[in-house]
Design a protein around this motif. Structure first.
Motif, PDB file in Angstrom:
ATOM      1  N   GLN A   1      43.339  28.503  53.898  1.00  0.00           N
ATOM      2  CA  GLN A   1      43.294  27.743  52.955  1.00  0.00           C
ATOM      3  C   GLN A   1      44.907  27.216  52.812  1.00  0.00           C
ATOM      4  OE1 GLN A   1      40.905  30.868  50.186  1.00  0.00           O
ATOM      5  NE2 GLN A   1      42.780  30.210  49.067  1.00  0.00           N
ATOM      6  N   HIS A   2      45.523  27.567  53.581  1.00  0.00           N
ATOM      7  CA  HIS A   2      47.006  27.076  53.486  1.00  0.00           C
ATOM      8  C   HIS A   2      47.416  26.448  54.591  1.00  0.00           C
ATOM      9  CE1 HIS A   2      47.320  29.117  49.638  1.00  0.00           C
ATOM     10  NE2 HIS A   2      47.153  30.312  50.406  1.00  0.00           N
ATOM     11  N   CYS A   3      46.723  26.379  55.670  1.00  0.00           N
ATOM     12  CA  CYS A   3      47.239  25.508  56.719  1.00  0.00           C
ATOM     13  C   CYS A   3      45.990  25.359  57.500  1.00  0.00           C
ATOM     14  CB  CYS A   3      48.131  26.546  57.683  1.00  0.00           C
ATOM     15  SG  CYS A   3      47.689  27.873  58.500  1.00  0.00           S
ATOM     16  N   ASP A   4      46.029  24.733  58.676  1.00  0.00           N
ATOM     17  CA  ASP A   4      45.066  24.502  59.540  1.00  0.00           C
ATOM     18  C   ASP A   4      44.429  25.378  60.582  1.00  0.00           C
ATOM     19  OD1 ASP A   4      44.410  21.876  58.664  1.00  0.00           O
ATOM     20  OD2 ASP A   4      45.852  20.756  60.124  1.00  0.00           O
TER      21      ASP A   4
ATOM     22  N   GLU B   1      46.194  34.744  59.844  1.00  0.00           N
ATOM     23  CA  GLU B   1      46.819  36.109  60.056  1.00  0.00           C
ATOM     24  C   GLU B   1      47.945  35.879  59.234  1.00  0.00           C
ATOM     25  OE1 GLU B   1      47.735  39.347  63.359  1.00  0.00           O
ATOM     26  OE2 GLU B   1      46.265  37.798  63.862  1.00  0.00           O
ATOM     27  N   GLU B   2      48.958  34.807  59.511  1.00  0.00           N
ATOM     28  CA  GLU B   2      50.288  34.791  58.893  1.00  0.00           C
ATOM     29  C   GLU B   2      50.265  34.506  57.525  1.00  0.00           C
ATOM     30  OE1 GLU B   2      53.919  31.699  58.990  1.00  0.00           O
ATOM     31  OE2 GLU B   2      52.803  32.007  60.767  1.00  0.00           O
ATOM     32  N   HIS B   3      49.244  33.725  56.834  1.00  0.00           N
ATOM     33  CA  HIS B   3      49.416  33.865  55.524  1.00  0.00           C
ATOM     34  C   HIS B   3      48.738  34.954  54.809  1.00  0.00           C
ATOM     35  CE1 HIS B   3      49.903  29.294  56.027  1.00  0.00           C
ATOM     36  NE2 HIS B   3      50.775  29.619  54.999  1.00  0.00           N
ATOM     37  N   ALA B   4      47.761  35.636  55.631  1.00  0.00           N
ATOM     38  CA  ALA B   4      47.221  36.878  54.995  1.00  0.00           C
ATOM     39  C   ALA B   4      48.428  37.760  54.870  1.00  0.00           C
ATOM     40  CB  ALA B   4      46.316  37.332  55.880  1.00  0.00           C
ATOM     41  N   ARG B   5      49.017  37.988  55.768  1.00  0.00           N
ATOM     42  CA  ARG B   5      50.201  38.881  55.884  1.00  0.00           C
ATOM     43  C   ARG B   5      51.071  38.599  54.416  1.00  0.00           C
ATOM     44  NH1 ARG B   5      52.604  38.550  60.898  1.00  0.00           N
ATOM     45  NH2 ARG B   5      50.803  39.694  61.587  1.00  0.00           N
TER      46      ARG B   5
ATOM     47  N   PHE C   1      41.296  36.251  58.282  1.00  0.00           N
ATOM     48  CA  PHE C   1      41.075  37.278  56.965  1.00  0.00           C
ATOM     49  C   PHE C   1      40.197  36.614  55.672  1.00  0.00           C
ATOM     50  CE2 PHE C   1      44.633  38.775  59.344  1.00  0.00           C
ATOM     51  CZ  PHE C   1      44.319  40.117  59.368  1.00  0.00           C
ATOM     52  N   HIS C   2      39.302  37.339  55.429  1.00  0.00           N
ATOM     53  CA  HIS C   2      38.348  36.924  54.294  1.00  0.00           C
ATOM     54  C   HIS C   2      38.480  37.867  53.303  1.00  0.00           C
ATOM     55  CE1 HIS C   2      36.718  33.676  57.037  1.00  0.00           C
ATOM     56  NE2 HIS C   2      36.653  34.924  57.743  1.00  0.00           N
ATOM     57  N   ILE C   3      39.120  37.512  52.257  1.00  0.00           N
ATOM     58  CA  ILE C   3      39.321  38.558  51.011  1.00  0.00           C
ATOM     59  C   ILE C   3      38.523  38.310  49.776  1.00  0.00           C
ATOM     60  CG2 ILE C   3      41.126  39.651  49.562  1.00  0.00           C
ATOM     61  CD1 ILE C   3      43.195  38.793  52.158  1.00  0.00           C
TER      62      ILE C   3
END
Ligand SMILES: [Zn+2]
Ligand SMILES: [Zn+2]
Lengths: 187, 355
Positions: free
Chosen positions: A4-7, A29-33, A12-14
């Protein structure tokens, strides 16, 4: 699916499950963290939003694993796990059996427990209440659905079989004439 | 049952009696139950909703529930009547707005209500005036025990009572207490108090407002979890914090009287003045002012109004009640004018104006 925040690919589907509201978050992965750290750092949930219900579901699972899981369906009511994740509402009592493995972490997260310790329906004259719960009666949900499908395919033999079986199971559990009368003309 | 017969009465929970009723408005216990042999309401077909409604209506009507229940076919009510039942807290907003066959059975004192085809097939609710969770639970348990004799509840040995949303599974119980906390709001301590409640996993929400924005300083405290603890433990969890909150509120009220007596007296008197003289007034403002007046009465600053009086006004000045009392549908502007007129007449002590 993209983050949702990058390409980048979302891995991760929360599902955020709050009372009466389900929100899906798809992140790399990064944005999920960052997202998960934020939720934790925020600590106390905002007023009015019941805390503890924000439930990361499927964290740590790959998109592939999750999409396999999503396709799982309940044999009785036909709901898929994906539909449940979208709506936040289950389809029928059997879902707790059909999706037991998937629901367990979610329920543990919501309640901090996975075992009922409160009241149980008591053995009563009218209703048979076996130790193993009411699962045997829940079967008729699937039989009813099958019956509908059989009628649609003009397989009246099969439909009649199911109808008799449904009647038999219901009578065993509830005594005769439990089925409500046929609907009156809908006003 | 005719909704109109409810217009003239008031619910038991509005009596303004019972333990700690200066702060605790009402105590409520709710149980979520489902039939084992039907899909949950959200997934049920129109026919299945019809069947579950018919089955539950008939079997509940035949069950010996002590006292008579009146059944209301919510599916065929006008919007204003559904809104009326919501304001009365006899059905939920979700139940009012839902589709398809659904109804509610209500006892004559409006303590017990049984919603059929809400999110779950059956939602049993019991509401008592003041702080009386034990009494409400005892009553609801008796009702539940009668119904389980004639209705096959969906039950699983490990998960307990099965519900459409996993947040209710297990006991299916929601225990809540509605509190009037004006002094904690005025002294700006309310957020702090609620943050500490969240830490022990209790939910707080404003009564009439959206989300956390409480209207008129009324707050509802309830349990968040339903699985892994007994009903008694969950009731205790809520019940245990109530005396603490009551104590905080009492101290805040004492502080207000001691330190800012003139300010408080002024605020309360102005609120009372507006209610008695306004020519047009919104439901929100009415609630806010009634809350202040309620506190004024409890602090002994206003003498000629009673607490039950204010409790009743809190409900009867809401949109659907006002329109039912007047017997006509009114738009927002006309409602505000009628509401002001209703309040003026009420406080003049005269008979309520005729239709
Ligand atoms: Zn990203
Ligand atoms: Zn199902």
């Amino acid at each position: 699916m993209k983050c949702q925040h990058c390409d980048r690919q979302a891995v991760f589907h929360i599902t955020e499950l709050e009372t009466g509201e389900v929100r899906e978050v798809h992140l790399c992965e990064e944005h999920a963290r960052t997202y998960l750290n934020q939720s934790e750092a925020a600590g106390e949930p905002p007023l009015g939003k019941p805390g503890g219900l924000a439930t990361p579901l499927g964290v740590g699972q790959t998109a592939e694993e999750l999409s396999v899981l999503d396709q799982k369906t309940c044999d009785m009511c036909g709901i898929s796990f994906f539909e449940f994740r979208n709506q936040g509402r289950l389809g029928c009592p059997h879902d707790y059996v059909a999706f037991e493995k998937e629901l367990e972490p979610l329920i543990a997260n919501i309640h901090g427990a996975t075992e009922h310790v409160g009241r149980r329906p008591q053995q009563a004259a009218a209703i048979v209440m076996p130790q193993e719960g009411t699962e045997g009666l829940t079967r008729v949900i699937g039989l009813r659905l099958e019956m509908k499908e059989a009628i649609a395919c003009e397989d009246y033999e099969k439909a009649k079989e199911n109808r008799d079986l449904i009647r038999e199971i219901e009578e065993t559990w509830l005594g005769p004439a439990v089925a409500p009368p046929p609907p009156e003309a809908t006003p | 049952m005719k909704i109109d017969t409810l217009t003239d009465s008031i619910g038991e929970w509005l009596r303004g009696t019972g333990p700690e009723s200066d702060i605790v408005m009402s105590s409520r216990v709710r149980l979520a139950r489902n039939l084992a042999h039907f899909p949950f309401v959200g997934r049920a077909s129109e026919q299945e909703r019809f069947d579950t409604e018919a089955l539950l209506r008939q079997r509940i009507a035949a069950a010996p529930l002590g006292g008579s229940l009146e059944y209301i076919d919510v599916g065929h009510l006008e919007e204003i009547d559904r809104q009326f039942l919501v304001e009365r807290q006899l059905i939920s907003r979700e139940h009012a707005d839902a589709q398809g066959a659904r109804g509610v059975a209500i006892d004559g004192r409006e303590q017990v209500s049984l919603m059929i085809n809400e999110e779950d097939h059956l939602r049993i609710q019991c509401m008592h005036s003041g702080l009386d969770l034990a009494g409400a639970f005892e009553q609801i348990r008796a009702v539940d025990e009668q119904i389980e004799k004639v209705v096959p509840y969906a039950f699983h040995p490990k998960w307990g009572y099965l519900t459409a949303c996993p947040t209710n599974v297990g006991t299916g119980i929601r225990v809540s207490v509605m509190l009037h906390l004006p002094a904690l709001v005025i002294t700006r301590q309310i957020d702090k108090v609620f943050r500490s409640l969240h830490k022990i996993s209790l939910a707080v929400r404003g009564l009439y407002g959206e989300g956390s924005q409480a209207m008129g300083d009324f707050y509802q405290i309830s349990n968040q979890t339903t699985l892994g603890k007994t009903e008694e433990e969950l009731i205790e969890q809520v019940g245990d914090v109530v005396p603490v909150l009551i104590d905080y509120e009492r101290r805040a009220r004492e502080f207000l009287v001691r330190e800012t007596q003139e300010n408080v007296h002024d605020q309360v008197s102005r609120a009372y003045g507006i209610l008695r003289t306004a020519q047009t007034i919104s439901a929100e403002e009415t609630m806010q002012l009634l809350s202040r007046v309620r506190m004024g009465v409890l602090l002994g600053l206003i003498g000629d109004v009673t607490i039950p009086d204010i409790n009743v006004l809190l409900v009867r000045t809401q949109p659907a009640h006002l329109q039912k009392i007047r017997g006509v549908e009114l738009d927002t502007n006309d409602r505000n004018i009628e509401r002001a007129r209703y309040l003026r007449h009420h406080f003049e002590g005269g008979a309520e104006p005729a239709n």
